[in-house]
Design a protein around this motif. Sequence first.
Motif, short mmCIF file in Angstrom:
data_model
loop_
_atom_site.label_atom_id
_atom_site.label_comp_id
_atom_site.label_asym_id
_atom_site.label_seq_id
_atom_site.Cartn_x
_atom_site.Cartn_y
_atom_site.Cartn_z
N LEU A 94 0.83 -1.20 0.00
CA LEU A 94 0.00 0.00 0.00
C LEU A 94 0.87 1.25 0.00
O LEU A 94 0.54 2.25 -0.66
N ARG A 95 1.96 1.22 0.74
CA ARG A 95 2.87 2.37 0.75
C ARG A 95 3.45 2.62 -0.64
O ARG A 95 3.57 3.76 -1.08
N ASP A 96 3.79 1.55 -1.35
CA ASP A 96 4.30 1.69 -2.72
C ASP A 96 3.23 2.25 -3.65
O ASP A 96 3.56 2.86 -4.68
N ALA A 97 1.96 2.02 -3.30
CA ALA A 97 0.86 2.57 -4.09
C ALA A 97 0.46 3.97 -3.62
O ALA A 97 -0.51 4.53 -4.11
N ASP A 98 1.24 4.51 -2.67
CA ASP A 98 0.98 5.84 -2.11
C ASP A 98 -0.36 5.88 -1.38
O ASP A 98 -1.11 6.85 -1.50
N LEU A 99 -0.63 4.82 -0.62
CA LEU A 99 -1.87 4.71 0.15
C LEU A 99 -1.54 4.45 1.62
O LEU A 99 -0.49 3.89 1.93
N PRO A 100 -2.45 4.85 2.50
CA PRO A 100 -2.21 4.61 3.93
C PRO A 100 -2.41 3.13 4.29
O PRO A 100 -3.11 2.40 3.57
N PRO A 101 -1.80 2.67 5.38
CA PRO A 101 -1.98 1.27 5.79
C PRO A 101 -3.40 1.02 6.29
O PRO A 101 -4.10 1.95 6.71
N ARG A 102 -3.82 -0.26 6.24
CA ARG A 102 -5.12 -0.63 6.77
C ARG A 102 -5.02 -0.90 8.27
O ARG A 102 -3.98 -1.37 8.75
N PRO A 103 -6.08 -0.67 9.02
CA PRO A 103 -6.11 -1.15 10.40
C PRO A 103 -5.97 -2.67 10.42
O PRO A 103 -6.51 -3.37 9.55
N ARG A 104 -5.24 -3.20 11.38
CA ARG A 104 -4.99 -4.64 11.44
C ARG A 104 -6.06 -5.33 12.29
O ARG A 104 -6.77 -4.71 13.06
N GLY A 105 -6.14 -6.65 12.13
CA GLY A 105 -7.08 -7.44 12.92
C GLY A 105 -8.44 -7.63 12.30
O GLY A 105 -9.38 -8.01 13.00
N TYR A 106 -8.57 -7.39 10.99
CA TYR A 106 -9.86 -7.50 10.32
C TYR A 106 -9.76 -8.38 9.07
O TYR A 106 -8.71 -8.48 8.44
N VAL A 107 -10.89 -8.99 8.73
CA VAL A 107 -11.10 -9.56 7.41
C VAL A 107 -11.77 -8.47 6.58
O VAL A 107 -12.70 -7.80 7.05
N TRP A 108 -11.32 -8.29 5.34
CA TRP A 108 -11.84 -7.24 4.47
C TRP A 108 -12.61 -7.86 3.32
O TRP A 108 -12.19 -8.87 2.76
N MET A 109 -13.74 -7.26 2.96
CA MET A 109 -14.62 -7.81 1.93
C MET A 109 -15.07 -6.70 0.99
O MET A 109 -15.21 -5.55 1.39
N ILE A 110 -15.30 -7.08 -0.27
CA ILE A 110 -15.91 -6.15 -1.22
C ILE A 110 -17.25 -6.69 -1.67
O ILE A 110 -17.49 -7.90 -1.64
N ARG A 111 -18.12 -5.78 -2.08
CA ARG A 111 -19.48 -6.15 -2.48
C ARG A 111 -19.46 -6.82 -3.85
O ARG A 111 -18.77 -6.37 -4.77
N VAL A 112 -20.23 -7.89 -3.99
CA VAL A 112 -20.39 -8.58 -5.27
C VAL A 112 -21.59 -7.97 -5.98
O VAL A 112 -22.71 -8.00 -5.45
#
Length: 209
Positions: free
Chosen positions: A144-162
């Motif tokens: 994410l840092r290489d993509a110039d984005l902030p880090p995600r909070p840790r301790g989670y499963v992440w999902m996107i909407r289908v």
Amino acid sequence: MPAAYRHPYLSATRRTVPWGLNRLFLPAKPTSTPTQRDWIPSVTVRGTAIVGSKARATRPARSDQWSDVQQPAPSASWLELAENGWGALMGWAAGEENLRRYPTSDAGRTVTGYIEQAGEREPFMEPFTSDDRDIIDDEIDAYLRDADLPPRPRGYVWMIRVPDGYPSPGAFLADADAAIQRAANGTVDPKQLRPVFVQVFRDFYATGN
């Protein structure tokens, strides 16, 4: 053995143990299933340009986007993302309105892989440790840092909407991945991939519901 093999949808970390044996670790949940992509060799992620003149909008990097994501109960409408930089970039590109998270635990997880010595590979399975978790999260943050984005909070499963109309989350993931690969035109630089991901998911969610 090649330097390393990584899969876009699996977190894989090769470590060298003190006695010099190469070990490929594949952290996996007890319920994990194989993905539709073949294994591909890891590659250098800097110095490649996107070829083509089509302009793509880049979503501004809001530092609070990750923290603002809601935490609903999992359902068939949401696809769990892979625990790697590719999956994290997918989540960010999908946008806060199409991204969800819920707390998770690594209890019961194992690490599988193989030890290579004298040209032979011996499979193994070990408990998933806090060090393994740190390796995965650190690699995601670095991507994410290489993509110039902030880090995600840790301790989670992440999902996107289908989007509606897909027979399965896997079908949506396959189509999204294929669209990214076509639009990227060979680039592997996270910062250059970022607008590609954004445009691909913008198109998917614009045509779906």
